[in-house]
Design an enzyme around this catalytic site. Structure first.
Site, PDB file in Angstrom:
ATOM      1  N   LEU A  56     -81.331  11.742  38.497  1.00 36.52           N
ATOM      2  CA  LEU A  56     -80.851  13.123  38.538  1.00 36.52           C
ATOM      3  C   LEU A  56     -79.553  13.229  37.761  1.00 36.52           C
ATOM      4  O   LEU A  56     -79.421  14.027  36.844  1.00 36.52           O
ATOM      5  CB  LEU A  56     -80.649  13.557  39.992  1.00 36.52           C
ATOM      6  CG  LEU A  56     -79.856  14.864  40.175  1.00 36.52           C
ATOM      7  CD1 LEU A  56     -80.625  16.027  39.565  1.00 36.52           C
ATOM      8  CD2 LEU A  56     -79.573  15.116  41.636  1.00 36.52           C
ATOM      9  N   ASP A  57     -78.600  12.389  38.132  1.00 38.08           N
ATOM     10  CA  ASP A  57     -77.296  12.376  37.484  1.00 38.08           C
ATOM     11  C   ASP A  57     -76.855  10.925  37.372  1.00 38.08           C
ATOM     12  O   ASP A  57     -76.484  10.321  38.393  1.00 38.08           O
ATOM     13  CB  ASP A  57     -76.303  13.177  38.336  1.00 38.08           C
ATOM     14  CG  ASP A  57     -74.861  13.021  37.857  1.00 38.08           C
ATOM     15  OD1 ASP A  57     -74.661  12.498  36.756  1.00 38.08           O
ATOM     16  OD2 ASP A  57     -73.954  13.413  38.605  1.00 38.08           O
ATOM     17  N   PRO A  58     -76.970  10.340  36.187  1.00 39.58           N
ATOM     18  CA  PRO A  58     -77.367  10.984  34.926  1.00 39.58           C
ATOM     19  C   PRO A  58     -78.883  11.013  34.750  1.00 39.58           C
ATOM     20  O   PRO A  58     -79.580  10.155  35.248  1.00 39.58           O
ATOM     21  CB  PRO A  58     -76.717  10.079  33.876  1.00 39.58           C
ATOM     22  CG  PRO A  58     -76.762   8.716  34.512  1.00 39.58           C
ATOM     23  CD  PRO A  58     -76.526   8.943  35.991  1.00 39.58           C
TER      24      PRO A  58
END
Length: 884
Positions: free
Chosen positions: A648-650
């Site tokens: 998701l992040d990153p």
């Protein structure tokens, strides 16, 4: 000059949100809606359909597999002949059919969308499953007799609905098929191949008369195409072909109707026929005639030889009975001297391939593959010519194949390098009127008899004496069963399923059995082609993950050696692995197809180096560290892909950002401000604990991120914060007011300026993490208590109160004293000191408008204490092993 517009994207996965502010583009949302309804009863001249249940009623369905499928099984003239014999014909209305509804109606057909009164329904291509009508008789090209995987769902539906299926392709006698569009496939396939040859030459910087031959679909009729072919032939006779094209050798495989029709097209050009064994001599001649085309027709006998005795005379009956006793000669004796192949020969899995991909690559490497165009009229992907990998369509008939690496590209990017491949699966549809007339003529002798038989009332064995042998041979199914001649389809399906499952099984090695590994395993096992091995230093943890997420697919084993590969018979297995044991790690990587590295980020470079050594692709969800980046060139030389930052992040945040940036820049926009917000959060109804958070990845990683330094731009100012100050600048996130979110800057946002193509004119550049309200209060308290510091260890402590007392300098304090006085007072003092430091640091950034002032210390203390109680850290519960 236009007002700034915020473009907001918030992918549902992981509750991600990203916001871009474009300075010169007005965002617009265009919703195109088009509707058209027309009552069938209002159609001009529509008649009422005959009553249901009558024999002798024939339905003609509209073709819907492709907008370019304009053929029909019979034409208006055939309808008139059937009407004259006392049969009724229903025609489903169509606006693309080559003969209009009005023409069919004038011939005596009833135009109606309801074909249910028909006992026999005729079509050309496959029928969608949902449109198949129970207990009917159908005639169409089903492409099922070879157990073609893509049509097995349709065959299952036909059996379930007790449909009698008569396949045109199987209506045959000893001389071969009787109902076929074949000649028109040959006409169109050769015309399109010559057109493609013109493209292949011009992209190599020399013009030929073939450049003026259009694709078949662009001609009104075959006769109009012949005129261009005649002119092309005249030009070749007069001016010849470029020396780069000489000799122009065209090889046509097969001797059936497709091959004969393709040859008829070439007869409009100056041709000279040569045998396969003359090609090499022709190729080496110095005085080749460039004013003619050399045509070589290759029957099976000249493309293969007996495996054991190559000098033995070819016996076609022996070949069909025992194809495994033959080997191809095409690659050595024909392909090195061929500029264009037109494949018109039937192929099944049991037959040897004329040219494998490996052979073609070898010839190309040795500079012995002069092939410019391959036209696969029979359209058998991975068939007699293995490199032909996919069928194409009438509007997009061509693609480019690169023999150097077996890759493909679209013809739009073609620059002269590679082989143009043509593989349209319905070539006769390019001449729809003529091919339909031809096909209908061959089908008409059988329609009256078939239309007057109610197959749903007859057992298949009783039908044989009543039907012509040709029709009986074409019955694939009847009354819910495969016909006796086609029982083998079940065996083919079973054998192919087993072979395909093993041959195409993908072995995936997952390193690390942390919290992220479970969903990865669950997702991968949705595809039955995947088998998964999860390796972790803690075999109990690996087995636990496997049991929960793999279910019955998984197997577990305690072996520390490679004997754990015994689980290969299952879809998933767990083994013990110490990453530092390179010998064991190498053995696992060597036997896998893909490595998913979910170990701590510091271990990724070690894993990647071993993947490079064995040329295995590797995936991680981690940021690209400098140590990983240094391996880039080595990975490219090894020809592998290292895919990082795919969470998701990153991950999703970067992808959504680049998507929006591409759209903004295409419309001439300029980005002035960029903010990205991401957070892996529990669903609101599940966020019932004090900090509103549930661990979905490494708890240690989450706590370490609490004190990760950050750097970002805000309204033209560059702001940097060290880890101890980070959560003291938490801000409310107001995009979704009902969720009560807050955010903090995440890492060094400046690192992404180059990735996103931002210059210094982008005044705001920040990537942020969001959490539910209350998380930052507890995070500030936890950090002051040193609970987020991985370097703090007190193994002598037996309970959490002992640990907390030691951390705040109050050894020996009771649980009650810690809860009521010691910890609150300590937290208030420390939070106040840090708050002062943050205030001094942010004084220089007040003009940016980012900082909203000091936090509420009493609220932070209260939230921290509640979180400690909820986590049972104020009781005498023992500290878990490895925590203290």
């Amino acid at each position: 000059g236009k007002p700034a517009t915020k473009l907001v994207s918030h992918p549902l996965v992981g509750c991600s949100a990203a916001r871009l502010v474009a300075g010169s583009v007005q965002a617009r949302s265009l919703v195109h809606a088009a509707s058209h309804s027309e009552s069938e009863s209002q159609r001009s001249g529509e008649q009422h359909a005959p009553p249901s249940g009558k024999k002798g009623v024939i339905g003609i369905r509209k073709e819907d597999k492709s907008p370019w499928e304009r053929r029909c099984p019979i034409t208006p003239k055939h309808v008139k002949a059937l009407k004259d014999q006392g049969l009724s014909v229903l025609v489903e209305p169509s606006r693309v059919r080559c003969f209009s509804d009005a023409e069919f109606q004038a011939a005596g057909a009833v135009i109606t969308p309801d074909l249910s009164p028909a006992q026999l329904i005729l079509g050309v291509k496959e029928v969608p499953v949902q449109q198949l009508q129970r207990d009917k008789s159908y005639m169409f090209f089903s492409h099922t007799h070879k157990a073609q995987p893509y049509n097995m769902p349709m065959l299952d539906a036909i059996l379930d609905k007790k449909i009698t299926l008569i396949d045109y392709e199987r209506i045959a006698n000893q001389e071969g098929r009787l109902c076929k569009f074949g000649p028109y496939a040959g006409f169109a396939g050769m015309i399109d191949a010559l057109s493609a040859l013109g493209l292949a030459c011009i992209e190599r910087s020399f013009a030929t008369p073939f450049l003026h031959i259009s694709r078949s679909m662009e001609y009104r009729s075959l006769e109009s195409a012949r005129q261009d072919l005649i002119q092309c032939g005249d030009t070749i006779r007069k001016h010849g072909l470029p020396p780069e094209m000489s000799p122009l050798t065209i090889v046509i495989t097969g001797t059936g109707s497709v091959s004969q029709a393709a040859q008829q097209i070439l007869h409009h050009l100056p041709c000279q026929y040569v045998k396969a064994d003359q090609l090499e001599q022709l190729w080496n001649r110095s005085n080749v005639d460039n004013k003619c085309i050399y045509v070589c027709v290759v029957p099976i006998a000249e493309a293969v030889r007996p495996k054991l005795d190559g000098n033995r005379r070819f016996d076609v009956r022996e070949y069909y009975e025992r194809p495994e006793d033959f080997v191809p000669t095409f690659g050595d004796e024909i392909a090195p001297y061929t500029r264009m192949i037109v494949n018109g020969i039937y192929w099944e899995d049991k037959y040897p391939r004329f040219l494998t991909t490996a052979e073609a690559k070898r010839l190309h490497k040795d500079n012995r593959l002069p092939l410019l165009v391959h036209s696969d009229i029979t359209c058998d992907p991975h068939g007699s010519f293995e490199f032909f990998s996919k069928s194409t369509t009438i509007p997009h008939p061509l693609y480019i194949w690169h023999p150097s690496d077996d890759s493909t590209e679209t013809v739009e990017t073609f620059s002269g390098d590679g082989v143009i491949v043509l593989g349209v699966d319905n070539l006769p549809a390019e001449f729809p009127m003529e091919s339909s007339e031809h096909f209908g003529d061959s089908l008409m002798p059988y329609i009256p008899l078939v239309a007057n038989v109610d197959f749903s009332t007859w057992d298949i064995q009783d039908l044989e004496p009543l039907l012509p042998k040709e029709i009986f041979a074409g019955i694939i199914t009847s009354r819910g069963s495969l016909a006796p001649n086609y029982k083998y389809i079940s065996d083919l399906r079973a054998a192919r399923s087993t072979a395909s499952h093993e041959a195409h099984r993908r072995h995936i090695l997952i390193l690390g059995a942390g919290m992220v590994s479970g969903p990865v395993i669950e997702h991968l096992l949705l595809d039955e082609k995947n088998s998964v091995t999860i390796a972790d230093i803690d075999i109990l943890q690996a087995e636990k993950v496997l049991k929960h997420y793999a279910g019955p697919a998984g197997s577990t084993g305690r072996s520390k050696g490679i004997s754990a590969a015994e689980g290969r018979a299952h879809s998933a297995n767990a083994i013990s692995l110490d990453i530092s044991n390179q010998e064991h790690l190498d053995a696992l990587i060597r036997e896998t197809d893909l490595v998913v590295s979910l170990v701590p980020w510091k271990m990724h470079p070690q894993v990647i180096r071993r993947c490079i050594a064995f040329q295995k692709d590797v995936v991680t969800a981690s940021y690209v560290s400098p140590e990983m980046q240094e391996l880039h060139d080595e990975a490219r030389q090894a020809g592998i892909t290292i895919l990082n930052e795919c969470g998701l992040d990153p991950g999703i945040d970067i992808i959504s950002t680049l998507t929006m940036l591409e759209d903004i820049r295409k419309r001439g926009g300029i980005v002035r401000s960029y903010e990205s917000y991401c957070g892996a959060l529990p669903a609101p109804e599940a966020s019932r604990n004090e900090i509103g958070y549930k661990f979905s990845w490494s708890p240690r990683g989450v706590l370490m991120a609490v004190q990760r330094p950050c750097s970002f731009r805000w309204n033209g100012e560059k702001i940097s914060l060290d880890g101890q100050h980070l959560y003291h600048v938490a801000q409310p996130f107001d995009a979704f007011p009902g969720l009560r979110l807050e955010y903090v800057p995440n890492g060094n946002s400046e690192d992404y300026a180059e990735v996103f193509g931002f210059d210094q004119n982008v005044e705001t550049l920040m990537r942020a993490t969001f959490r539910y309200e209350g998380f930052s209060s507890a995070a500030r308290g936890f950090r002051e208590l040193k609970l987020c510091d991985p370097g703090i260890q007190h193994p002598e402590c037996q309970s959490w109160p002992e640990v907390l007392g030691r951390l705040v300098g109050s050894d020996g304090a009771t649980n009650q004293e810690l809860e009521q006085n010691v910890l609150p007072e300590y937290l208030s003092k420390k939070l106040s000191q840090t708050q002062q430091d943050v205030g001094q640091h942010m004084q220089s950034h007040l003009n940016s408008g980012f900082w909203h002032g000091p936090t509420n210390i009493s609220k932070d203390v209260s939230k921290t204490m509640k979180a400690l109680k909820e986590l049972a850290m104020l009781t005498n519960k023992p500290v878990p092993t490895g925590i203290a």
